[in-house]
Motif scaffolding. Structure first.
Motif, mmCIF file in Angstrom:
data_model
loop_
_atom_site.group_PDB
_atom_site.id
_atom_site.type_symbol
_atom_site.label_atom_id
_atom_site.label_comp_id
_atom_site.label_asym_id
_atom_site.label_seq_id
_atom_site.Cartn_x
_atom_site.Cartn_y
_atom_site.Cartn_z
ATOM 1 N N ARG A 232 66.588 -7.129 -34.901
ATOM 2 C CA ARG A 232 67.637 -6.807 -35.817
ATOM 3 C C ARG A 232 67.247 -5.626 -36.649
ATOM 4 O O ARG A 232 66.530 -5.654 -36.972
ATOM 5 N N ARG A 233 68.442 -4.742 -36.511
ATOM 6 C CA ARG A 233 68.116 -3.526 -37.475
ATOM 7 C C ARG A 233 68.489 -3.806 -38.893
ATOM 8 O O ARG A 233 69.594 -4.153 -39.214
ATOM 9 N N GLU A 234 67.644 -3.355 -39.619
ATOM 10 C CA GLU A 234 67.848 -3.716 -40.935
ATOM 11 C C GLU A 234 68.520 -2.323 -41.885
ATOM 12 O O GLU A 234 68.823 -1.232 -40.973
ATOM 13 N N ALA A 235 68.874 -2.365 -43.006
ATOM 14 C CA ALA A 235 69.328 -1.475 -43.713
ATOM 15 C C ALA A 235 68.666 -0.050 -43.536
ATOM 16 O O ALA A 235 69.202 1.097 -43.725
ATOM 17 N N ASP A 236 67.402 -0.146 -43.818
ATOM 18 C CA ASP A 236 66.451 1.150 -43.808
ATOM 19 C C ASP A 236 66.261 1.695 -42.407
ATOM 20 O O ASP A 236 65.789 2.683 -42.643
#
Length: 880
Positions: A232-236
């Motif tokens: 999962r790609r996080e906001a950062d």
């Protein structure tokens, strides 16, 4: 990463580079590779090694999407052949290497040898000898290694190998294609024939980037039918792996990355292609499933050309052994005995949604929901069917958007080997439910259902048809007096009309659908008096008469959802039709009397069926069964109430009314214990003031007693009724009867010295006796407002009249005038009278009824449009 060996040498000589070993994971270019170690409990460490002293061409690079003006960079001549030379020689092989130089940026340069020691093939020399790389400019041949590279380069030049051959090497530059204009056409053009490819990148266990040969299409391939845990790609911008995502990625990488494979292109999803990757050592799709690194996904399993059953079997293998992602797996029917999983039953009723009611061999009834579909209807009533339970869906509470559901038994139902669900789906009469990826509760024939739906969509069957759907309008006139009056003459003249029994309310009350008239009616059987079933009246649950359930069951088994004939004779005030119903030539009224489940009513005297009814009743009386079991004792029973007559008890006690609810219930405090409550509240607040609760430290739980800060800023005893979130906690003030929604920061732990053991909750709930609260919301609000004005926060006198479900029913008097509060509501026309048959209440009931008649005559409030009531109107209603 890997084992290392220190080469020998004299203590005074130059430092000898450490020899290290690893396995080649990937070839980045003709002069750079990635080496990994051995896996130990997870993916191994890896590092990039750049070859010293040589240079190979740069491979093509796609322009960055974030830079609109950037352009794609093509291959340099002989760059791809150099990469391929190393890929075929090194991928998956063990090599040893030495690091000779490391830049400040961390790039490492060294020598790489094929095999376990430096006696193996020198990779840099091999590249130069094949004319696929050159020595770096400015090198001086001042050591044996560099001399050897110079010799190799001269040999390549002399033999005109690689870049030293004639021409400019343009034929070695690939025409890379990063996108496909029409992916669907591209996939179809290959006719599911294997395409040669090289796996260039592994995004996760089930998604790869592949170079299709010989046309150099660079495409993303998603493995058909499965999905691995992802990152999962996080906001950062960072990536968080799901459980086993890294392990699944390594499983695929170690077997496929930069290997020569064949791909069967099966379908497409946007620019991504769905396919199956074949390697000489096996099918990666099935291997991932079998090892517990992936799960089957329904949206793409249908395109898997090698058979969905193989994937399901591989997944089942991992589930049974609880491998990796299935470590906590519990089978949907794990707790069922075999006899409960598979059985033969008789269909008794087809419900309106997706369920049937079946009768088991034991005589019990069971509701069965068809697994994994949403069907409109089923045929085959009263037919023997085979039931295989697939899963049991547990009960779920109601939410803001979804109603509550009771526990459901979901199964595959077959008749004569035909799967009913599949037959419905194939005709376009039902759709297949799509499940969450982790939802294992589905039909055991789910793939067949998906395939049937795909065929129905392709052929435009049923609800998938592009033709305009015909509208079937059905007029529901049950309980609608005006519409019923219009239909009555027509139905009376029609004689016997065909009908379908849609619903059975009781032994003698049914819901019918008349196909010719396309209308729904409520139908009452004429000539009989059937035992009345249980009814929910305002503030009271009235129990059913003996044998009412048996009569209802008898009628259901005989006629529910069957074709019947009806004769309409008349209509009651509520718009319900009265008449005779015939099933297979038999009169249902006569059958109920014959089976001692009903008595003959005097209205049957003028009918043509009176003699048949009397004859059936006489035969039932002789058997002394069911409703006639105490036939001879009936006269004695009639005199019993006279002997047991008792006086109404009137013992009024002073109470203080603290709260009125929206359904006209009210909470009171006992005046006698009022001083105890005041003293407890004073002591509790003093204790809280000296030891205030830490804001936010209290975690509320449903059913727990606590303290709550009211809008006046004071603390009160309360009970937690519901916790939506820390900001929304529903509480009930146990000493006053009011409710509020508060944040948890305004709650605290109830000190033990002030618990309900010290002083019980002081607010007691009551309801008014002898009155019916209006069902209409506006009328009910008027009644509540009147009571609030008259008695809230005042002292009254209370007398318990009778106990009932929920709370005691009482009469309430004003403390000063001794006037009856409930009687006052009746006089104002704000409520109706609830007639009770107990002898001790007849005097007060008469007074209430006289007051009601006065309100009707004066057309007050409820009665402003006259007498709106119809006999048993609510009883004959039908809600869906």
């Amino acid at each position: 990463m890997a084992s290392s060996a220190q080469s020998g040498g004299s203590s005074g000589g130059p430092a000898v580079p450490t020899v290290q070993r690893g396995i080649v994971k990937m070839v980045l270019s003709g002069c750079a590779i990635i080496v990994r170690g051995q896996p130990r409990g997870g993916p191994p460490p890896e590092r990039q090694i750049n070859l010293s002293n040589i240079r190979a061409g740069n491979l093509a690079r796609r322009a960055a999407a974030t830079q609109p003006d950037a352009k794609d960079t093509p291959d340099e001549p002989w760059a791809f052949p150099a990469r391929e030379f190393l890929r075929k020689k090194l991928i998956g092989k063990e090599v040893c290497f030495t690091i000779e130089n490391k830049t400040p940026q961390g790039r490492e340069y060294g020598m790489i040898y094929l095999g376990k020691d430096t006696n193996g093939e020198n990779i840099a020399e091999s590249l130069v000898a094949e004319g696929l790389a050159t020595r770096r400019e400015g090198m001086r041949a001042n050591n044996p290694e560099q001399n050897r590279l110079a010799e190799c380069e001269e040999q390549a030049k002399a033999a005109k190998k690689g870049m030293w051959s004639e021409g400019n090497g343009s034929h070695t530059i690939r025409d890379l294609k990063y996108t496909i204009e029409n992916p669907r056409h591209f996939v179809d053009s290959h006719h599911q024939k294997p395409v040669n490819a090289i796996i260039e990148h592994v995004r996760d266990g089930s998604v790869v980037r592949a170079l299709l040969l010989p046309d150099y299409y660079l495409v993303t391939v998603m493995l058909s039918g499965i999905k691995c845990p992802t990152f999962r790609r996080e906001a950062d911008g960072s990536e968080t792996p799901e459980p086993f995502a890294a392990e699944a990625k390594f499983f695929t990488e170690s077997r496929l990355l930069q290997r020569d494979v064949q791909i069967i292109l099966e379908s497409c999803h946007n620019q991504n292609i769905l396919g199956t990757i074949l390697h000489p050592n096996g099918n990666i799709t099935e291997l991932l499933l079998k090892e517990g690194f992936a799960r089957c996904v329904d949206w793409s399993i249908a395109v898997y050309t090698r058979g969905a059953e193989k994937l399901r079997a591989a997944e089942r293998f991992a589930k049974e052994r609880r491998l990796r992602i299935w470590r906590d797996y519990v089978a949907p029917t794990a707790n069922l005995d075999q006899k409960d999983k598979q059985f033969v039953a008789k269909v008794m009723q087809v419900l309106n949604a997706d369920a049937i009611v079946v009768k088991l061999n034991s005589g019990d009834y069971k509701t069965i929901h068809l697994s994994s579909i949403r069907p409109p209807r089923l045929e085959g009533e009263n037919t023997q069917v085979n039931v295989t339970v697939d899963y049991i869906r547990p009960a779920s509470p109601a939410t803001d958007t979804v109603p509550a559901f009771s526990e459901r038994t979901c199964a595959t139902v077959t008749i004569g080997g035909i799967n009913i669900a599949e037959a419905l789906v194939s005709k376009g009469l039902a759709t297949v439910i799509r499940y969450r990826q982790d939802d294992d509760q589905r039909s055991s024939h789910y793939d067949e259902l998906l395939a049937a739906e795909a065929r129905a969509i392709k052929n435009g069957k049923g609800l998938h048809s592009k033709k305009e759907v015909p509208i079937h309008r059905v007029a529901d006139i049950s309980g609608d007096t005006q519409k019923a009056k219009q239909f009555l003459p027509f139905l009376q003249r029609a004689g016997r009309s065909e009908a379908v029994v849609e619903y059975v309310f009781s032994g003698s009350r049914l819901k019918l659908y008349l196909p010719k008239e396309t209308c729904l009616i409520t139908f009452l059987l004429a000539g009989i008096e059937c035992p009345r079933g249980a009814r929910n009246l305002p503030g009271l649950v009235q129990e059913g008469e003996p044998f009412s359930e048996e009569a209802t069951l008898f009628t259901k088994e005989l006629v529910l959802q069957r074709e019947v004939e009806v004769e309409v004779e008349s209509m009651d005030k509520a718009g319900n039709f009265i008449g005779w119903l015939h099933i297979d030539g038999a009169n249902l009224s006569v059958l109920l009397v014959e089976h001692a489940l009903s008595k003959v009513h005097f209205t049957a005297e003028r009918s043509a069926y009176y003699k048949s009814l009397l004859s059936a009743e006489e035969a039932a009386k002789q058997k002394k069964e069911k409703v006639w079991a105490h036939y001879e004792e009936q006269p004695v029973e009639e005199s019993m109430p006279v002997l047991e007559e008792k006086e109404r008890s009137a013992s009024y006690k002073p109470v203080f009314v603290t709260e009125i609810t929206d359904d006209l219930h009210f909470y009171v405090q006992d005046v006698e214990t009022g001083t105890q409550l005041e003293k407890l509240m004073e002591n509790m607040r003093n204790d809280i003031a000296s030891h205030p609760p830490v804001e936010g430290s209290y975690a509320p739980r449903r059913g727990e007693f606590c303290i709550a800060k009211f809008v006046d800023g004071e603390w009160y005893r309360a009970r937690v009724e519901k916790v939506e979130s820390p900001a929304k906690v529903h509480v009930f003030y146990i000493d006053y009867g009011n409710r509020e929604i508060l944040p948890s920061t305004r709650l605290g732990t109830l000190p033990p010295a002030f618990s309900t053991r010290v002083l019980p909750a002081q607010a007691t709930e009551y309801a008014f006796a002898f009155i019916q609260v209006p069902q209409d919301e506006d009328a009910r609000t008027d009644a509540v407002d009147s009571v609030v004005r008259d008695i809230q926060n005042t002292q009254c006198l209370l007398n318990v009249e009778h106990l009932s479900a929920g709370c005691p029913h009482v009469t309430l008097q004003f403390a000063d005038s001794k006037g009856d509060v409930g009687l006052g509501l009746v006089k104002e026309g704000l409520v109706m009278v609830e007639v009770r048959k107990e002898k001790q209440f007849q005097k007060v009931i008469t007074e209430y009824l006289n007051a009601q008649e006065s309100a009707k005559s004066a057309r007050l409030n409820l009665w402003r449009y006259g007498d709106f009531r119809a006999d048993d109107a609510d009883e004959f209603g039908y809600s869906r």
